[in-house]
Design an enzyme around this catalytic site. Structure first.
Site, mmCIF file in Angstrom:
data_model
loop_
_atom_site.group_PDB
_atom_site.id
_atom_site.type_symbol
_atom_site.label_atom_id
_atom_site.label_comp_id
_atom_site.label_asym_id
_atom_site.label_seq_id
_atom_site.Cartn_x
_atom_site.Cartn_y
_atom_site.Cartn_z
ATOM 1 N N SER A 1 3.166 -11.292 -0.493
ATOM 2 C CA SER A 1 2.346 -12.017 0.260
ATOM 3 C C SER A 1 1.052 -11.062 0.745
ATOM 4 C CB SER A 1 3.194 -12.170 1.784
ATOM 5 O OG SER A 1 3.787 -11.107 2.304
ATOM 6 N N SER B 1 6.168 3.607 13.382
ATOM 7 C CA SER B 1 4.542 3.681 13.555
ATOM 8 C C SER B 1 4.393 4.442 15.190
ATOM 9 C CB SER B 1 4.165 2.445 13.424
ATOM 10 O OG SER B 1 2.607 2.313 14.106
ATOM 11 N N ASN C 1 -8.681 -4.627 9.297
ATOM 12 C CA ASN C 1 -8.670 -4.307 10.547
ATOM 13 C C ASN C 1 -8.929 -2.978 10.913
ATOM 14 O OD1 ASN C 1 -7.991 -7.088 11.806
ATOM 15 N ND2 ASN C 1 -6.066 -6.567 10.738
ATOM 16 N N LEU D 1 -9.706 0.995 10.050
ATOM 17 C CA LEU D 1 -11.071 1.944 9.993
ATOM 18 C C LEU D 1 -11.629 2.251 8.344
ATOM 19 C CD1 LEU D 1 -13.704 3.060 11.113
ATOM 20 C CD2 LEU D 1 -12.162 5.369 11.210
ATOM 21 N N TYR E 1 3.524 -6.172 17.443
ATOM 22 C CA TYR E 1 3.698 -5.502 16.232
ATOM 23 C C TYR E 1 4.607 -4.132 16.844
ATOM 24 C CZ TYR E 1 2.862 -1.847 12.762
ATOM 25 O OH TYR E 1 3.222 -0.841 12.052
ATOM 26 N N GLY F 1 -7.179 -3.122 23.501
ATOM 27 C CA GLY F 1 -5.882 -2.446 23.100
ATOM 28 C C GLY F 1 -6.106 -1.100 22.587
ATOM 29 N N ASP F 2 -7.271 -0.739 22.058
ATOM 30 C CA ASP F 2 -7.315 0.618 21.597
ATOM 31 C C ASP F 2 -6.966 1.877 22.544
ATOM 32 O OD1 ASP F 2 -7.776 -0.227 19.081
ATOM 33 O OD2 ASP F 2 -10.148 0.084 18.883
ATOM 34 N N ASN G 1 -2.232 7.370 10.949
ATOM 35 C CA ASN G 1 -3.001 6.475 10.509
ATOM 36 C C ASN G 1 -3.007 6.609 8.883
ATOM 37 O OD1 ASN G 1 -3.652 6.509 13.409
ATOM 38 N ND2 ASN G 1 -4.990 4.933 12.671
ATOM 39 N N LYS H 1 8.401 -2.713 15.953
ATOM 40 C CA LYS H 1 8.577 -1.534 15.458
ATOM 41 C C LYS H 1 9.575 -0.635 16.267
ATOM 42 C CE LYS H 1 7.311 -1.798 11.957
ATOM 43 N NZ LYS H 1 7.757 -1.507 10.430
ATOM 44 N N TYR I 1 0.656 -1.169 -0.084
ATOM 45 C CA TYR I 1 0.154 0.049 0.025
ATOM 46 C C TYR I 1 0.923 1.154 -0.106
ATOM 47 C CZ TYR I 1 -3.316 3.272 2.024
ATOM 48 O OH TYR I 1 -4.048 4.408 2.443
ATOM 49 N N ILE I 2 1.443 1.483 0.937
ATOM 50 C CA ILE I 2 2.517 2.563 1.226
ATOM 51 C C ILE I 2 3.623 2.595 0.140
ATOM 52 C CG2 ILE I 2 3.725 4.152 2.871
ATOM 53 C CD1 ILE I 2 1.788 2.967 4.872
HETATM 54 C C1 WQD Z 1 -8.969 3.612 14.190
HETATM 55 C C2 WQD Z 1 -9.998 4.003 14.886
HETATM 56 C C3 WQD Z 1 -10.813 2.021 16.203
HETATM 57 C C4 WQD Z 1 -11.839 -0.408 12.601
HETATM 58 C C5 WQD Z 1 -3.441 0.972 13.888
HETATM 59 C C6 WQD Z 1 -2.391 0.434 14.319
HETATM 60 C C7 WQD Z 1 -1.082 1.350 13.902
HETATM 61 C C8 WQD Z 1 -1.015 1.425 12.336
HETATM 62 C C9 WQD Z 1 -2.530 2.049 12.049
HETATM 63 C C10 WQD Z 1 0.458 0.159 11.149
HETATM 64 C C11 WQD Z 1 -10.007 3.378 16.296
HETATM 65 C C12 WQD Z 1 -11.973 2.360 15.040
HETATM 66 C C13 WQD Z 1 -11.490 0.664 13.668
HETATM 67 C C14 WQD Z 1 -13.082 -0.760 12.761
HETATM 68 C C15 WQD Z 1 -13.825 1.130 14.439
HETATM 69 N N1 WQD Z 1 -0.931 0.545 11.565
HETATM 70 N N2 WQD Z 1 -12.313 1.072 14.602
HETATM 71 N N3 WQD Z 1 -14.035 -0.092 13.863
HETATM 72 O O1 WQD Z 1 -5.800 1.039 15.845
HETATM 73 O O2 WQD Z 1 -5.379 3.580 15.544
HETATM 74 O O3 WQD Z 1 -3.893 2.165 14.346
HETATM 75 O O4 WQD Z 1 -3.503 0.981 12.368
HETATM 76 O O5 WQD Z 1 1.423 0.750 11.721
HETATM 77 O O6 WQD Z 1 0.012 0.588 14.521
HETATM 78 O O7 WQD Z 1 -2.221 0.429 15.602
HETATM 79 O O8 WQD Z 1 -6.265 1.956 13.352
HETATM 80 O O9 WQD Z 1 -8.029 1.968 11.659
HETATM 81 O O10 WQD Z 1 -7.579 0.035 13.364
HETATM 82 O O11 WQD Z 1 -8.492 2.138 14.195
HETATM 83 O O12 WQD Z 1 -14.420 1.706 15.276
HETATM 84 O O13 WQD Z 1 -13.945 -1.619 12.212
HETATM 85 O O14 WQD Z 1 -11.250 3.461 14.374
HETATM 86 O O15 WQD Z 1 -11.225 1.749 17.535
HETATM 87 O O16 WQD Z 1 -10.656 4.235 17.249
HETATM 88 P P1 WQD Z 1 -5.367 2.003 14.906
HETATM 89 P P2 WQD Z 1 -7.751 1.497 13.144
#
Ligand code: WQD
Length: 336
Positions: free
Chosen positions: A36, A126, A199, A201, A150, A295-296, A180, A154, A13-14
């Site tokens: 992969s 990150s 995973n 958002l 993870y 973990g959030d 993000n 990092k 992606y990036i």
């Molecule tokens: C963002 C917000 C969720 C999905 C992670 C990694 C970080 C980086 C970016 C690699 C949060 C909420 C999410 C969903 C939701 N990755 N959410 N429903 O957790 O901030 O960061 O990804 O470098 O290292 O930790 O990103 O997009 O998963 O979540 O409500 O289906 O959206 O709770 O508040 P995050 P995220």
């Protein structure tokens, strides 16, 4: 003379967006990717965007012999290292594979660089290394830690690079702490292309928008934030790619390392992102509030001033453009 840059994970992606930015800036990127987590036709789409056929080697950064061959054949001047596993939840289930790819892979790459006399590397880190931030916005000297394998890998990578640079002044590293990443290239030809249920958002909302998923599950609306949902610093992937070009240019020019946040300095909530995506795709997107995700954290956004000061980097694109470019990408992908 045109500098040749090895992009490990360059079909991802990036990595793919950085490939486009490097070509536009006059570099000669070479991709190493095991595909992969990247579609096999990414190089063809990169050729359509940049007008040049990408150089691609298929394989892993764990393959020392392959790395030696690449450095010999391609005459690499510097490296941008994207190849890593990056799903927080998966890392909890597979810590060994995360350490192998993200830490042992980095060591293998650095040893091949040293043998080839290449000492400039841009490293994908990150904001996850900040753990639960002790203040907002987050500056680079904030406390670091990890809350999952993870994040450990990092931070371990950052600390390895710090020790290596201290041991031998020939090394110079650009350590970039992404907040993000979101959005897609303006051409609609490349973007985030998760294999399974996402995973993150933005890609999850994108799959709701194209009808592949029924609704967004909002992970908690009882956080100490304006609307109760999680707040994050979303940065357009094209801004992120441009940040890599600036980091690389600084390393090649000055030979001095740097560690910077790559974020916008603005935080947006889950519901704000959902509303912005609804605007971009032209229809209200369904959601349901479910319990918090383990973990959030409640809120996280960058102090972006050091990247501006050291690299002249400023994110230019807002969440409207992130959502519009993501929608253009996923709706085109679905048609093809
Ligand atoms: C963002 C917000 C969720 C999905 C992670 C990694 C970080 C980086 C970016 C690699 C949060 C909420 C999410 C969903 C939701 N990755 N959410 N429903 O957790 O901030 O960061 O990804 O470098 O290292 O930790 O990103 O997009 O998963 O979540 O409500 O289906 O959206 O709770 O508040 P995050 P995220």
């Amino acid at each position: 003379m045109t500098a040749t840059i090895l992009l490990t994970g360059g079909a991802g992606y990036i990595g793919s967006h950085t490939h486009v930015a490097l070509v536009a800036a006059g570099y000669r990127p070479v991709i190493l990717d095991d595909f992969s987590n990247a579609a096999g036709d990414v190089p063809e789409r990169l050729a359509r965007i940049s007008g040049t056929e990408p150089r691609v080697w298929r394989g892993s950064v764990l393959d020392a012999a392959l790395l030696d061959e690449i450095f010999a054949v391609e005459r690499i001047d510097a490296v941008v290292h994207f190849a890593a596993r990056k799903a927080v939840g998966e890392s909890v289930r597979m810590p060994l594979e995360y350490v192998e790819t993200n830490v042992v892979g980095l060591v293998t790459l650095l040893k091949a660089m040293r043998a080839a006399g290449v000492f400039r590397l841009v490293y994908s880190s990150s904001a996850t290394v900040y753990g639960v931030p002790d203040r907002l916005p987050i500056p680079e000297d904030a406390a670091t830690g990890f809350t999952n394998p993870y994040g450990y890998t990092k931070l371990a990578g950052e600390q390895l690079l710090e020790q290596l640079a201290a041991s031998d002044p020939r090394w110079a590293f650009g350590v970039l702490r992404y907040f993000n990443p979101a959005g897609a290239h303006g051409s609609g030809l490349i973007g985030e292309d998760p294999r399974d249920v996402p995973n993150n958002l933005m890609p999850y909302i994108a799959k709701v928008a194209v009808g592949e998923l029924p609704e967004l599950r909002v992970f908690g609306d009882d956080y100490d934030t304006p609307d109760g949902t999680g707040v994050r610093d979303y940065i357009h992937v094209e801004d992120l790619a441009e940040g890599h070009v600036l980091s690389l240019a600084a390393l090649m020019r000055d030979g001095r390392g740097h560690l910077v946040n790559l974020g916008t300095g603005c935080g947006f909530s889950v519901l704000q992102m959902l509303a912005a995506y609804s605007e971009a795709c032209g229809r209200r997107l369904p959601h349901v509030v479910v319990p918090r995700r383990a973990g959030d954290i409640a809120a996280c956004w960058a102090d972006p001033s050091r990247a501006a000061e050291l690299l002249g980097f400023r994110a230019r694109r807002g969440i409207g453009e992130m959502c519009a470019s993501s929608w253009a990408w996923v709706s085109r992908r679905q048609r093809n």
